[in-house]
Design a protein around this motif. Structure first.
Motif, mmCIF file in Angstrom:
data_model
loop_
_atom_site.group_PDB
_atom_site.id
_atom_site.type_symbol
_atom_site.label_atom_id
_atom_site.label_comp_id
_atom_site.label_asym_id
_atom_site.label_seq_id
_atom_site.Cartn_x
_atom_site.Cartn_y
_atom_site.Cartn_z
ATOM 1 N N ASN A 1 -12.436 7.235 0.790
ATOM 2 C CA ASN A 1 -12.653 5.869 0.301
ATOM 3 C C ASN A 1 -11.446 4.975 0.550
ATOM 4 O O ASN A 1 -11.588 3.802 0.919
ATOM 5 N N LEU A 2 -10.251 5.532 0.350
ATOM 6 C CA LEU A 2 -9.027 4.739 0.533
ATOM 7 C C LEU A 2 -8.840 4.310 1.985
ATOM 8 O O LEU A 2 -8.484 3.164 2.263
ATOM 9 N N THR B 1 -11.207 4.181 4.373
ATOM 10 C CA THR B 1 -12.287 3.286 4.803
ATOM 11 C C THR B 1 -12.086 1.862 4.278
ATOM 12 O O THR B 1 -12.604 0.904 4.850
ATOM 13 N N LYS B 2 -11.308 1.748 3.194
ATOM 14 C CA LYS B 2 -11.013 0.420 2.639
ATOM 15 C C LYS B 2 -9.768 -0.213 3.261
ATOM 16 O O LYS B 2 -9.340 -1.292 2.826
ATOM 17 N N GLY B 3 -9.182 0.468 4.250
ATOM 18 C CA GLY B 3 -8.092 -0.167 4.980
ATOM 19 C C GLY B 3 -6.724 0.478 4.841
ATOM 20 O O GLY B 3 -5.757 0.008 5.446
ATOM 21 N N LEU B 4 -6.620 1.557 4.062
ATOM 22 C CA LEU B 4 -5.331 2.225 3.920
ATOM 23 C C LEU B 4 -4.978 2.935 5.218
ATOM 24 O O LEU B 4 -5.760 3.713 5.755
ATOM 25 N N SER C 1 0.830 -1.203 0.000
ATOM 26 C CA SER C 1 0.000 0.000 0.000
ATOM 27 C C SER C 1 0.866 1.256 0.000
ATOM 28 O O SER C 1 0.518 2.264 -0.629
#
Length: 254
Positions: A101-102, A104-107, A3
């Motif tokens: 969005n990034l 909340t998706k785990g970044l 990431s």
């Protein structure tokens, strides 16, 4: 790690698309060219525009004059341009909400800070050393007999000062949601360094010495042992600024 690398690529592409990398490199390349040129031809320009009834003795320019112009141009123009461009590294993210969005998706937010700072340092490194190598080539051409002791120490000192300064830009950009807040924060930090420099006993600890003692290093007046404490404080400030940036960003609402 994946990431982190992916976000570095994303940042790099963004800087390419909005031409910020190109702007910084062009500015620094121009500064690398005009520094030795201005040192070489400035005495002639001054003589040309001086009134006929006034006589002034001007010493022949040397390679020291070329490097004096180099550090002057880098500090007064190059670094300021870079700070202005990088000061918006987080404000645009806050305004557009592109990180929501990034994250909340785990970044990881820590990854965001680390990747952004890595790209800034990378661009600074490329631009700064392009400027140095261009200035070095022209200086050797115009002043082939000149010798400079401590050149690399002087050049690396300012380079690391820039790295510290951009950690402050990062902290200001995260702390404030607009470019002006980041710029004022960085300016305030710089003013504090100048105020500290007014106290003689504090000079050897002040990282500002890495940026304003370059000519003394070239002249052999200062050595690494005279500025070693400034390097230590510079590293501590950089690490603390980055650590604080991560902490503030973790608590910041997007």
């Amino acid at each position: 790690m994946r990431s982190y690398i992916a976000f570095i690529k994303k940042e790099w592409i963004d800087y390419l698309r909005n031409y910020k990398i190109l702007i910084i490199i062009i500015v620094f390349a121009i500064l690398g060219i005009i520094s030795p040129l201005s040192a070489k031809f400035m005495p002639e320009i001054i003589r040309e525009f001086m009134p006929a009834d006034i006589s002034i003795q001007l010493t022949e320019p040397s390679n020291i004059d070329s490097w004096t112009q180099f550090f002057k141009n880098i500090s007064q123009m190059g670094t300021i341009v870079a700070i202005i461009i990088f000061s918006g590294m987080m404000s645009h993210e806050y305004e557009k909400g592109t990180l929501v969005n990034l994250i909340t998706k785990g970044l990881s937010r820590k990854t965001v800070v680390a990747a952004k700072y890595t790209v800034v340092v990378l661009i600074w490194t490329i631009s700064y050393w392009i400027c140095f190598f261009i200035a070095s080539i022209y200086t050797r051409y115009y002043f082939p007999e000149g010798k400079t002791t401590g050149l690399f120490l002087a050049v690396f000192s300012f380079y690391f000062f820039g790295i510290m300064l951009f950690s402050i830009v990062m902290l200001g950009s995260i702390s404030f949601k607009n470019i002006y807040g980041s710029l004022l924060f960085t300016a305030g930090f710089t003013v504090i360094l100048f105020i500290i420099n007014m106290f003689p006993k504090a000079i050897k600890w002040n990282p500002l010495q890495l940026a304003n003692s370059n000519i003394k290093i070239l002249q052999g007046i200062l050595t690494f042992y005279d500025i070693k404490y400034s390097f230590v404080i510079m590293m501590l400030i950089s690490l603390c600024a980055l650590r604080l940036s991560i902490r503030i960003f973790n608590e910041k609402s997007l």
